[in-house]
Design an enzyme around this catalytic site. Structure first.
Site, PDB file in Angstrom:
ATOM      1  CD  GLU A 175      -8.545  -1.253   7.615  1.00  0.00           C
ATOM      2  OE1 GLU A 175      -9.267  -1.120   6.927  1.00  0.00           O
ATOM      3  OE2 GLU A 175      -6.855  -1.979   8.082  1.00  0.00           O
ATOM      4  N   GLY A 199       6.052  -2.218   3.227  1.00  0.00           N
ATOM      5  CA  GLY A 199       5.547  -3.399   4.786  1.00  0.00           C
ATOM      6  C   GLY A 199       5.951  -4.857   4.552  1.00  0.00           C
ATOM      7  N   GLY A 249       0.681  -0.684   0.155  1.00  0.00           N
ATOM      8  CA  GLY A 249      -0.008  -0.389   0.137  1.00  0.00           C
ATOM      9  C   GLY A 249       0.901   1.201  -0.235  1.00  0.00           C
ATOM     10  CG  ASP A 252      -1.652  -1.178   8.740  1.00  0.00           C
ATOM     11  OD1 ASP A 252      -2.391   0.729   8.757  1.00  0.00           O
ATOM     12  OD2 ASP A 252      -1.529  -1.950   8.310  1.00  0.00           O
ATOM     13  N   GLY A 277      -5.925  -0.098  10.071  1.00  0.00           N
ATOM     14  CA  GLY A 277      -5.386  -1.745  10.764  1.00  0.00           C
ATOM     15  C   GLY A 277      -6.098  -2.761  11.089  1.00  0.00           C
TER      16      GLY A 277
HETATM   17  O1  F6P Z   1      -1.080  -0.281   4.507  1.00  0.00           O
HETATM   18  C1  F6P Z   1      -1.963  -0.680   5.122  1.00  0.00           C
HETATM   19  C2  F6P Z   1      -2.934  -0.593   4.868  1.00  0.00           C
HETATM   20  O2  F6P Z   1      -3.010   0.842   5.160  1.00  0.00           O
HETATM   21  C3  F6P Z   1      -4.148  -1.250   5.754  1.00  0.00           C
HETATM   22  O3  F6P Z   1      -3.811  -0.285   7.012  1.00  0.00           O
HETATM   23  C4  F6P Z   1      -4.379  -1.261   5.240  1.00  0.00           C
HETATM   24  O4  F6P Z   1      -5.655  -2.133   6.029  1.00  0.00           O
HETATM   25  C5  F6P Z   1      -5.033  -1.663   4.321  1.00  0.00           C
HETATM   26  O5  F6P Z   1      -3.240  -1.806   3.407  1.00  0.00           O
HETATM   27  C6  F6P Z   1      -5.474  -1.771   3.350  1.00  0.00           C
HETATM   28  O6  F6P Z   1      -5.489  -1.804   2.152  1.00  0.00           O
HETATM   29  P1  F6P Z   1      -5.819  -1.536   0.003  1.00  0.00           P
HETATM   30  O7  F6P Z   1      -5.189  -0.190  -0.195  1.00  0.00           O
HETATM   31  O8  F6P Z   1      -5.306  -2.285  -0.768  1.00  0.00           O
HETATM   32  O9  F6P Z   1      -7.021  -2.027  -0.018  1.00  0.00           O
END
Ligand code: F6P
Length: 376
Positions: free
Chosen positions: A230, A110, A12, A135, A178
């Site tokens: 989350e 990450g 992400g 996170d 998170g």
């Molecule tokens: O990169 C971490 C994060 O932002 C998390 O906090 C979240 O649960 C996830 O990525 C969301 O992922 P995506 O952008 O792939 O929907």
């Protein structure tokens, strides 16, 4: 001999990525006399050999920009979607690394990226990683860049939700990113003065949260803010999931004896609608109207804070120095005011969750915040 460096951003996106690319790049080019190219869209770009030169021009004017100029993806070298199938493209990646005459590949990412980086290291590549994620859950480092910006955004959101919750005498349940670790919900919940903070590390009892809200009403406070990560989970769900996981493990053991194994539900399925259901339940239990705000990707967007730019620059320039010393196979971690190299083996596959006795949790409890359990 000039060293050639490749750099990619994976997972992400996170505020501070461009500051880190600039930190690695400027130090590499101007201080250590290296050459640097960027691969687009994470490991996919390296697999497809899609790159861009990172010269002084490309590195200029990106310090304050959100996102990543390289683009990113969640693709993994060993399970890459290609032609409708998931294929192991590790050998293609290794080949492209060699064809580009790279001395080192810098991977910014990450937890998932750390694991992928270790796999490439085990294939003989020289790898250095930097820890990024909003996170803040990468093991081995005091902090990850992106977290501070997301913390400010989520805190600002809680501040804004206060006035509307107060005016309408409502419960507002605000969902904060998170899935595995609750650093962001905890930090923003404390900084924004949430009345309850629910994080994955402390399975909650909804009755406990409702009672905290009712107690506020008895004290004349007719609204409440609940900050929920989350990945927060009720005690009941937590117990049910533990049973389901046991069943999956037992099934996998059977499958080894020839039978087909069940598949554990995906993260999205596990957490879908959780916050909405929680808000409904709190409404039923307290008699107060409730609303949900899901902050979502707002938390990852926009310009990085000064603290994130500073951290990303410190880690990025330290990475260039380690490359100049041919010190590979490590993640550059923040340790107090300094940086330190941590072996990828010590980081990959680990998640830095909030310890139950962490000072932030103690502080939250001491200012009267409900953490979803009776513990004080
Ligand atoms: O990169 C971490 C994060 O932002 C998390 O906090 C979240 O649960 C996830 O990525 C969301 O992922 P995506 O952008 O792939 O929907």
């Amino acid at each position: 001999m000039t060293q050639y460096i490749g750099i990619l951003t994976s997972g992400g996106d996170s505020p501070g990525l461009n500051a880190a690319i600039r930190g690695v790049g400027k130090a590499a080019l101007n201080h250590f006399g290296m050459q640097i190219i960027g691969f687009r869209d994470g490991f996919r770009g390296l697999m497809e050999n899609r790159s861009m030169p990172l010269d002084g021009n490309a590195l200029s004017d990106i310090l304050t920009r959100g996102g990543t100029i390289l683009g990113t993806s969640r693709d993994k070298p060993h399970r890459m979607p290609v032609g409708g199938k998931l294929l192991d493209m590790t050998d293609v990646i290794v080949g492209n690394y060699q064809d580009n005459h790279l001395d080192c590949l810098v991977c910014l990412g990450g937890g998932g990226t750390q694991k992928n980086a270790l796999r490439l290291k085990e294939k003989g590549l020289n790898i250095i990683t930097l820890p990024k994620t909003i996170d803040n859950d990468v093991a081995g480092t005091d902090a990850t860049f992106g977290f501070d910006t997301a913390l400010s955004i989520a805190t600002d959101a809680i501040d804004r939700l206060h006035s509307t919750a107060h005016s309408h005498h409502r419960i507002i349940v605000v969902e904060i990113m998170g899935h595995r670790a609750g650093w962001l919900a905890l930090g923003a919940g404390i900084a924004g003065g949430a009345d309850a903070i629910l994080i994955p590390e402390i399975p909650y009892d909804v009755e406990c949260v409702a009672e905290a809200i009712r107690e506020r009403s008895r004290r004349g406070k007719s609204f409440s803010i609940v900050a929920v990560a989350e990945g927060a989970v009720s005690q009941t769900e937590h117990a049910a999931r533990a049973l389901a996981e046991q069943a999956v493990k037992a099934d996998v053991a059977k499958a080894k004896g020839g039978k087909k194994a069940k598949v554990a539900p995906s993260t999205e399925t596990q957490y879908a609608d959780h916050t909405i259901k929680l808000a409904h339940r709190l409404e039923q239990l307290t008699g107060l109207e409730s609303r949900v705000t899901i902050l979502g990707h707002l938390q990852r967007g926009g310009i990085p804070t000064a603290a994130d730019r500073l951290l990303a620059t410190r880690l990025g320039t330290a990475a260039a120095e380690l490359i100049s010393q041919q010190h590979y196979g490590v993640m550059v971690a923040a340790k107090g005011e300094k940086t330190r190299p941590v072996k990828l083996e010590e980081v990959a596959g680990k998640v830095k969750v909030v310890p139950p006795d962490h000072p932030w949790i103690l502080s939250a409890r001491r200012v009267g915040t409900c953490m979803g359990d009776p513990g004080q």
